[in-house]
Design an enzyme around this catalytic site. Structure first.
Site, PDB file in Angstrom:
ATOM      1  N   GLU A 121      -6.558   3.527  -4.987  1.00  0.00           N
ATOM      2  CA  GLU A 121      -7.483   3.571  -3.999  1.00  0.00           C
ATOM      3  C   GLU A 121      -7.766   5.269  -3.871  1.00  0.00           C
ATOM      4  O   GLU A 121      -6.979   5.676  -3.393  1.00  0.00           O
ATOM      5  CB  GLU A 121      -7.164   3.106  -2.523  1.00  0.00           C
ATOM      6  CG  GLU A 121      -7.251   1.601  -2.899  1.00  0.00           C
ATOM      7  CD  GLU A 121      -6.261   0.870  -1.732  1.00  0.00           C
ATOM      8  OE1 GLU A 121      -6.014   1.458  -0.670  1.00  0.00           O
ATOM      9  OE2 GLU A 121      -6.324  -0.335  -1.858  1.00  0.00           O
ATOM     10  N   GLU A 166      -4.894  -4.441  -3.154  1.00  0.00           N
ATOM     11  CA  GLU A 166      -3.329  -3.810  -3.244  1.00  0.00           C
ATOM     12  C   GLU A 166      -2.864  -4.871  -4.326  1.00  0.00           C
ATOM     13  O   GLU A 166      -2.098  -4.476  -5.241  1.00  0.00           O
ATOM     14  CB  GLU A 166      -2.698  -3.870  -2.083  1.00  0.00           C
ATOM     15  CG  GLU A 166      -2.881  -2.620  -1.379  1.00  0.00           C
ATOM     16  CD  GLU A 166      -4.182  -2.371  -0.341  1.00  0.00           C
ATOM     17  OE1 GLU A 166      -4.787  -3.868  -0.099  1.00  0.00           O
ATOM     18  OE2 GLU A 166      -4.432  -1.445   0.068  1.00  0.00           O
ATOM     19  N   PHE A 223      -0.622   3.650   2.016  1.00  0.00           N
ATOM     20  CA  PHE A 223       0.341   3.660   3.112  1.00  0.00           C
ATOM     21  C   PHE A 223       1.142   2.533   2.758  1.00  0.00           C
ATOM     22  O   PHE A 223       0.973   1.218   2.270  1.00  0.00           O
ATOM     23  CB  PHE A 223      -0.409   3.211   4.531  1.00  0.00           C
ATOM     24  CG  PHE A 223      -1.201   4.325   4.712  1.00  0.00           C
ATOM     25  CD1 PHE A 223      -0.677   5.204   5.828  1.00  0.00           C
ATOM     26  CD2 PHE A 223      -2.507   4.703   4.468  1.00  0.00           C
ATOM     27  CE1 PHE A 223      -1.419   6.415   6.511  1.00  0.00           C
ATOM     28  CE2 PHE A 223      -3.455   5.760   5.094  1.00  0.00           C
ATOM     29  CZ  PHE A 223      -2.653   6.600   5.946  1.00  0.00           C
ATOM     30  N   ASP A 260       2.604   0.493   4.588  1.00  0.00           N
ATOM     31  CA  ASP A 260       2.305  -0.679   5.492  1.00  0.00           C
ATOM     32  C   ASP A 260       1.166  -1.921   4.680  1.00  0.00           C
ATOM     33  O   ASP A 260       1.607  -2.881   4.840  1.00  0.00           O
ATOM     34  CB  ASP A 260       1.292  -0.285   6.726  1.00  0.00           C
ATOM     35  CG  ASP A 260       2.087   0.885   7.429  1.00  0.00           C
ATOM     36  OD1 ASP A 260       2.416   0.667   8.452  1.00  0.00           O
ATOM     37  OD2 ASP A 260       1.939   2.055   6.714  1.00  0.00           O
ATOM     38  N   PHE A 261       0.665  -0.951   3.672  1.00  0.00           N
ATOM     39  CA  PHE A 261      -0.201  -2.094   2.760  1.00  0.00           C
ATOM     40  C   PHE A 261       0.568  -2.819   1.587  1.00  0.00           C
ATOM     41  O   PHE A 261      -0.048  -3.414   0.888  1.00  0.00           O
ATOM     42  CB  PHE A 261      -1.469  -1.345   2.169  1.00  0.00           C
ATOM     43  CG  PHE A 261      -2.230  -0.358   2.888  1.00  0.00           C
ATOM     44  CD1 PHE A 261      -2.031  -0.692   4.472  1.00  0.00           C
ATOM     45  CD2 PHE A 261      -2.825   0.688   2.579  1.00  0.00           C
ATOM     46  CE1 PHE A 261      -2.861   0.319   5.334  1.00  0.00           C
ATOM     47  CE2 PHE A 261      -3.798   1.521   3.627  1.00  0.00           C
ATOM     48  CZ  PHE A 261      -3.701   1.284   4.876  1.00  0.00           C
ATOM     49  N   MET A 268       2.441  -5.090   2.032  1.00  0.00           N
ATOM     50  CA  MET A 268       2.319  -6.312   2.168  1.00  0.00           C
ATOM     51  C   MET A 268       1.056  -7.226   1.742  1.00  0.00           C
ATOM     52  O   MET A 268       1.460  -8.399   1.328  1.00  0.00           O
ATOM     53  CB  MET A 268       2.512  -6.559   3.775  1.00  0.00           C
ATOM     54  CG  MET A 268       3.667  -6.381   4.521  1.00  0.00           C
ATOM     55  SD  MET A 268       5.126  -7.302   3.869  1.00  0.00           S
ATOM     56  CE  MET A 268       5.955  -6.438   2.568  1.00  0.00           C
ATOM     57  N   HIS A 271      -0.125   2.170  10.301  1.00  0.00           N
ATOM     58  CA  HIS A 271      -0.174   3.259   9.218  1.00  0.00           C
ATOM     59  C   HIS A 271       1.312   4.124   9.366  1.00  0.00           C
ATOM     60  O   HIS A 271       1.150   5.275   8.964  1.00  0.00           O
ATOM     61  CB  HIS A 271      -1.326   3.905   9.584  1.00  0.00           C
ATOM     62  CG  HIS A 271      -2.488   3.391   8.982  1.00  0.00           C
ATOM     63  ND1 HIS A 271      -3.078   2.470   9.737  1.00  0.00           N
ATOM     64  CD2 HIS A 271      -3.495   3.814   7.899  1.00  0.00           C
ATOM     65  CE1 HIS A 271      -4.502   1.909   8.855  1.00  0.00           C
ATOM     66  NE2 HIS A 271      -4.562   2.813   7.838  1.00  0.00           N
TER      67      HIS A 271
END
Lengths: 313, 329
Positions: B29, B60, B83, B85-86, B88, B129
């Protein structure tokens, strides 16, 4: 198609006999989508398959001996007995793997299409998936990406009317799943999934389109899963009437009748093909039974590819 | 040696590998025209074009799965997940697909896929984040996990990841991007996986510091030296594979160990390292294994709350003083 049908019936039998330890998700009734689609591809083209993948593998040239050995968990199986029915792969034949996760193979096929695109190769990647997969995020993300970049990908939906035990109309608000392709900028085609020639023709055209750089096609083959989701499924969720309706439209029987009516083959020749298939499967079962059982310590090898050589760390 | 930033070191690794091998490409991205939200890929789009520095939709699962499919077909994709976090959102493609492809296929699938991803709290980015999700993936056989703490290691480890045959999660701490350090110019400079770096030798206590916490551990070691405590500071550099030998050797020398990471304490990477040391080197322990880590709450937004949750140099000092108090008394 006869080989696919008989392979499934034999695998079911051998599971009952105790040769095969794991689950089997037979594709009985769906032979036409599997075989028709694979025959429309070139040997260098690749597929990703599903948990109901035996037909795809045979369609792409898989050897029933190595398949049966894999189902039996033997060392000479396609994946050294580590994958089983759900995960058979053979990169030489362009089979990037069956998949235990619904829609899991679709982004992988798109990635293969991206590799072909980047290298300027005229190869095609075809993702098999069922009607259930079209409700997964992975499908939508992958379809959007393939449509956006006009990748040489075929989205081959085998709509067998059931996602496990729940009918399609309870899982999606539309009857024709091919309609979803419009949202991603490529055509969606609906074919009779029990007519092997119709499937072949649709996928052949999709492959031509892909090779010409025009991007993906969604092909929805309407078909029916004659047996349960898995072998042993009590199938309380459907009626005798429905099953009989579809049994009358059995793709293997229909194609045999068609070949006879067109005078292409006579009964005798087709019976001989059937006998050959049964003999081939006897050999496959024999091959699996006599195949070596993996040594327990082999379980720890091959997790990684480099010098650590998969030792657990 | 010339000094460049952590971000420049990563960019240099990417550029050199893309020149060296046409099968290397980047996708993610805003990695192209934008140059990456942290500026890491700036200039590569202009240099290599939109095919090899590929802007993707915010998808993702398709980014990682697409990288996986391309890797299976002989490419060497470096995909960026903005990030940690992404990750997942791409969970299935990482955990069920990429990690298992080689093993399940009996070695037929090769997966030279590098997933670059940021980790750690950048300051008031709040709980979606700011996570350090390294240990989530330590539990998944088939993945390798690199957590560089210096510009040189960032360059050398990334090259090893790209040239390797396995899926790698490559965690870059957001607060390290601007940090400068000496980085070799040799285009074949690599740092092997599974070799911890003894960054500062010492005899009294071993501080094992991961990623963004290395600088804080070194600062703590400086302060401790003023008190007469010589701390040995070790950066594992890769969590999978983990260089157990170096950690155990240090423990045998010092008898005391503090493990420092920014991930949450419960089942964080320190839990695994502590378990390994307890299982394999308990005879060297002169006291409990102490973990300094984020408290077990989501990372909060407000600076004072965030600081309370994240581990700091003071926490490291307190841990070491607690461990060494008996010895000094």
């Amino acid at each position: 198609m006869t080989l696919v049908r008989e392979f499934e019936l034999r695998a079911i039998e051998e599971r009952r006999n105790g040769l095969i330890p794991g689950f089997i998700h037979p594709c009985v009734g769906q032979e036409a989508t599997a075989v028709g689609a694979c025959l429309a591809l070139a040997p260098a083209d690749v597929i990703t398959s599903t948990h109901r993948g035996h037909g795809h593998l045979i369609g792409k040239g898989g050897d029933p001996r190595y398949m049966m050995a894999e189902l039996a968990g033997r060392s000479t199986g396609y994946c050294l007995g580590r994958g089983g029915s759900l995960h058979i792969a053979d990169f030489d034949l362009g089979i990037l793997g069956a998949n235990g996760i619904v829609a899991g193979g679709i982004p992988i096929a798109v990635g293969a299409g991206l590799a072909f695109h980047l290298r300027g190769e005229k190869r095609v990647a075809l993702a098999f998936f069922g009607d259930g997969a079209v409700n997964q995020g992975a499908f939508h993300e992958a379809a959007n990406m393939a449509g956006l970049w006009k990748l040489p990908v075929i989205f081959m939906c085998e709509n067998n009317l059931y996602g496990e035990g729940t009918p399609q109309h309870k899982q999606a608000p539309i009857a024709d799943l091919a309609a979803r392709a419009a949202g991603y900028g490529f055509p969606g085609i609906i074919v009779d999934g029990n007519d092997v020639l119709a499937v072949y023709e649709a996928v052949r055209m999709a492959a031509e389109r892909a090779r010409a750089g025009l991007g993906p096609t969604f092909v929805e083959g309407k078909t029916y899963r004659q047996r349960g989701h898995y072998e042993g499924d009590p199938m309380v969720y459907r009626t005798q009437e429905e099953m009989e309706y579809w049994k009358a439209r059995d793709p293997v029987v229909l194609f045999r009748r068609r070949l006879l009516e067109a005078g292409i083959f006579d009964e005798q020749t087709l019976d001989k093909v059937h006998q050959d298939v049964l003999r081939q499967l006897d050999e496959a079962v024999e091959f699996a039974k006599s195949a070596p059982i993996p040594k327990a310590e082999e379980a720890l090898l091959g997790v990684y590819g480099d010098t650590h050589n998969g030792l657990v760390f | 040696m010339r000094e460049i930033t952590f971000a420049e070191a990563i960019r240099e690794a990417l550029r050199e590998e893309m020149h060296r091998d046409p099968s290397v490409f980047i996708m993610g991205e805003d990695v192209g025209v934008f140059g990456g939200v942290f500026g890491v890929t700036a200039g590569l789009y202009e240099e290599f074009g939109p095919d090899r520095v590929r802007d993707t939709p915010i998808s993702e699962s398709a980014i990682v799965g697409g990288g996986l499919g391309a890797a299976m077909m002989g490419m060497r994709p470096v995909v960026e997940i903005m990030f940690g976090d992404f990750l997942m959102c791409a969970g299935d493609q990482i955990v069920n697909q990429a990690a298992k492809a080689r093993y399940m296929s009996g070695g037929k699938a090769k997966v030279p896929l590098t997933i670059r991803v940021t980790t750690g709290a950048p300051g008031s980015a709040a709980a979606q984040h700011s996570q350090s999700p390294e240990s989530w993936f330590m539990n998944v056989p088939g993945l390798k996990i690199a957590v560089p703490a210096t510009p040189a290691d960032a360059k050398g480890l990334l090259k090893t990841a790209i040239r390797g045959e396995d899926p790698v999660l490559f965690f870059e701490h957001k607060m390290l991007y601007a940090v400068r350090g000496p980085v070799p110019e040799d285009p074949d400079f690599t740092v092997p996986f599974g070799e911890a770096n003894v960054v500062r030798p010492g005899r009294d206590v071993t501080i094992i510091a991961i990623g963004g916490m290395l600088a804080k551990a070194l600062a703590a070691a400086d302060a401790l030296a003023q008190e007469g405590i010589e701390a040995e500071v070790i950066d594992p550099r890769t969590l999978v594979p983990l260089d157990k030998e170096t950690l155990i050797r240090s423990l045998a020398k010092t008898g005391r160990v503090v493990i420092v990471h920014e991930a949450h304490k419960r089942a964080g990477p320190g839990a695994e390292i502590a378990a390994v040391l307890a299982e394999e080197a308990v005879e060297y322990l002169d006291g409990p294994i102490v973990r300094v880590a984020a408290k077990n709450v989501p990372i909060p937004y407000s600076p004072v709350l965030e600081e309370e949750v994240l581990p700091g140099a003071e926490d490291i000092l307190a841990a070491v003083r607690f461990l060494t108090a008996g010895a000094k008394a």
